[in-house]
Design a protein around this motif. Sequence first.
Motif, PDB file in Angstrom:
ATOM      1  N   UNK A 207       0.825  -1.208   0.000  1.00 16.35           N
ATOM      2  CA  UNK A 207       0.000   0.000   0.000  1.00 16.35           C
ATOM      3  C   UNK A 207       0.860   1.259   0.000  1.00 16.35           C
ATOM      4  N   UNK A 208       1.975   1.217   0.744  1.00 18.81           N
ATOM      5  CA  UNK A 208       2.880   2.374   0.794  1.00 18.81           C
ATOM      6  C   UNK A 208       3.524   2.597  -0.573  1.00 18.81           C
ATOM      7  N   UNK A 209       3.942   1.501  -1.217  1.00 18.61           N
ATOM      8  CA  UNK A 209       4.556   1.605  -2.547  1.00 18.61           C
ATOM      9  C   UNK A 209       3.575   2.234  -3.534  1.00 18.61           C
ATOM     10  N   UNK A 210       2.310   1.775  -3.496  1.00 22.32           N
ATOM     11  CA  UNK A 210       1.300   2.352  -4.381  1.00 22.32           C
ATOM     12  C   UNK A 210       1.078   3.828  -4.120  1.00 22.32           C
ATOM     13  N   UNK A 211       1.148   4.233  -2.830  1.00 25.23           N
ATOM     14  CA  UNK A 211       0.972   5.650  -2.481  1.00 25.23           C
ATOM     15  C   UNK A 211       2.172   6.479  -2.918  1.00 25.23           C
ATOM     16  N   UNK A 212       3.374   5.941  -2.716  1.00 22.14           N
ATOM     17  CA  UNK A 212       4.599   6.656  -3.100  1.00 22.14           C
ATOM     18  C   UNK A 212       4.628   6.921  -4.599  1.00 22.14           C
ATOM     19  N   UNK A 213       4.114   5.973  -5.374  1.00 18.46           N
ATOM     20  CA  UNK A 213       4.143   6.120  -6.830  1.00 18.46           C
ATOM     21  C   UNK A 213       3.449   7.394  -7.291  1.00 18.46           C
ATOM     22  N   UNK A 214       2.490   7.886  -6.503  1.00 13.14           N
ATOM     23  CA  UNK A 214       1.747   9.086  -6.882  1.00 13.14           C
ATOM     24  C   UNK A 214       2.648  10.311  -6.997  1.00 13.14           C
ATOM     25  N   UNK A 215       3.832  10.266  -6.371  1.00 15.40           N
ATOM     26  CA  UNK A 215       4.726  11.432  -6.423  1.00 15.40           C
ATOM     27  C   UNK A 215       5.340  11.629  -7.795  1.00 15.40           C
ATOM     28  N   UNK A 216       5.327  10.585  -8.633  1.00 12.66           N
ATOM     29  CA  UNK A 216       5.966  10.700  -9.951  1.00 12.66           C
ATOM     30  C   UNK A 216       4.961  10.701 -11.094  1.00 12.66           C
ATOM     31  N   UNK A 398      11.740  -1.787 -11.125  1.00 10.82           N
ATOM     32  CA  UNK A 398      11.179  -0.662 -10.364  1.00 10.82           C
ATOM     33  C   UNK A 398       9.687  -0.507 -10.656  1.00 10.82           C
ATOM     34  N   UNK A 399       9.336  -0.481 -11.943  1.00  6.61           N
ATOM     35  CA  UNK A 399       7.946  -0.210 -12.313  1.00  6.61           C
ATOM     36  C   UNK A 399       7.030  -1.398 -12.059  1.00  6.61           C
ATOM     37  N   UNK A 400       7.572  -2.602 -12.125  1.00  9.01           N
ATOM     38  CA  UNK A 400       6.768  -3.785 -11.779  1.00  9.01           C
ATOM     39  C   UNK A 400       6.481  -3.810 -10.283  1.00  9.01           C
ATOM     40  N   UNK A 401       7.449  -3.350  -9.492  1.00  9.57           N
ATOM     41  CA  UNK A 401       7.223  -3.259  -8.043  1.00  9.57           C
ATOM     42  C   UNK A 401       6.099  -2.263  -7.756  1.00  9.57           C
ATOM     43  N   UNK A 402       6.158  -1.111  -8.416  1.00 11.21           N
ATOM     44  CA  UNK A 402       5.078  -0.134  -8.261  1.00 11.21           C
ATOM     45  C   UNK A 402       3.747  -0.712  -8.742  1.00 11.21           C
TER      46      UNK A 402
END
Length: 646
Positions: A207-216, A398-402
Amino acid sequence: MGQQLSRHPLTAAGILIALGIIYGDIGTSPLYVFKAIVGQGTINPRLVYGGLSCIFWTLTLQTTVKYVIITLRADNKGEGGILSLFSLVRKNGKWIVFPAMLGGAALLADGMITPAITISSAIEGLGIFYPQLQTVPIVLVIVAVLFSLQRFGTAVVGRLFGPVMLIWFSMLAILGFTHLAGTPAILKAVSPHYAIQTIVSHPDALLIIGAVFLCTTGAEALYSDLGHCGLKNIRVSWVFVKACLLFNYFGQGAWLLEHDGALLAGSNPFYMVMPTWFVPYGISIATLAAVIASQAMISGAFTLVAEAVRLNLWPKVRLVHPNLLKGQLYVPSANWILFVGCIIVILVFRESAKMEAAYGLAINISFIVTTMLMTVFLLQKRVPKAVAIGFLVIYLIIESTFFVGNVSKFTHGGWLTLLITAIIFSMMFCWWWARKIKNRHTRFVDIGKYIPIISEIGRDKSIPLYASQLVYLTSANFDSEIEESIIYSIIRKKPKRADVYWLVHVDVTDSPYTGEYEITQLVPGRLIRVDFRLGFRDEQRISILFREIVENLVANGEVDIKSNFDTLRKYHIDGDFRFIVLERVLFNTSAFRFAERIVLDVYHLLKAFSLSEERSFGLDSSFVTVERVPLLGPSSLPKKRLKRTK
């Protein structure tokens, strides 16, 4: 790339324009990123440091390295974007069209979600003063006004984008720095140790990874708007933008550390770092920035649709230029599709916090597509294979992790993104495949066999004159070939006598802007072929372009268009022009495979809502005749044996 740099030199005005056009989406991410990371849980230092570290390295690796340093170098005569990149590399394999369509579909889906989440996040700040305020009606009104104004163009509003975004980023930096200065220990989050520790050990890591992705989200805009701003202006302005974003993120992190152990309880750290007296001004500036972010995404969607139409990846739709400024484009059908989609997103989720799950997936898909196409581009440019494969592996990881992090929020809203993307991709795929099927069953013949007959028909006074100048649009790529349907129209259906026969062919090039043509005199002065070479961003206004060519040929004495009627020729009056558009209609579709029949059914449905051939080529309908010609499907049906009885 030299052409691009010369068109967009590094200037203060260029940097200001870049701030207004490019960074609306990524620049408004501080409105919701930390709120999404912390969620409804308890504030704790481990989460704050880990989240900040992930944000810092995501902006560095994903936005700075991948896009600003590497991807911006893949310019197509100064233009960027997924379809520009596709045009650069599509000759390397037929499969490349599929990720290009997927990336385009994801960006259009993002065009529906961006206005919803950014404007909702800004307006929800009013809850600080009015806790019971229903923000959804306000958001709906702003979105409705925004989409209604698209038909007038963005020239006037666009002049305000740069200064407003300069104020926005300055505000981000100042507000963040005031809290950062009081808690300098927060800078420890720069260490990747905290990011790795959070990803590996935190129970809600996905969930944190999905939220962090919003910064980019919005990084794709740096590439898509390359042609509007230029490489140097984007790179220099990004240094300023990234610094302002990081100041604000670290300032929010410092505020969160000051409230260790507390519940966020629906509060937004973005507004919490503001002095109380400044909040109304902050909400106003945030709303303007959100509108600018939405406008940039909508304009990008219009450009994407226009490119897709000319690359035969989207149904032919009306393209409107509200004014004479280059780049000003309005696509009515796309505007209302985006508007309806945006309204649905707002009404389904109602709060920005619930939209976050839907937001990341669309951009995540487009990032993965860009990585794949960029790898092909690097190999095409003969970059060492190890470097290209290394780029692919690193960014796919990186992008698969996101992507895994975003998919984990599938049931919370990600399903809507995938549904919208799948619908748009299906439309593009069916339109592309159906055209392939129709082209596969278009029959071409050797034009040389029919030149003597056409020449004699033109001189045969026993045949009524159909038109002085008879123009056919042809898809034959070689001047030695012609569609059998055109021969059928001229000779067999009803002989058409004309003084001059014209064959017009349009070739869409891989370059964004090309304005070239070739003339082939198959029969001097009697049968002439015109080959246009137009870029995938050029307007295909064939009627105007053809008239210009004819005027040049007349001025050079290469063709005579004077009427051959005695009276009209006496007064030097030109003969009439008549365009013949052949609409190919498939018969015997039952003989196609099941999948092809489904594709053709979808194609016919889309075609009912798309422009006709004559309108899509900018032809004056008063000079156009549309003829329906049979395009027979595969003759796999068994032949019946008939027996004569009398």
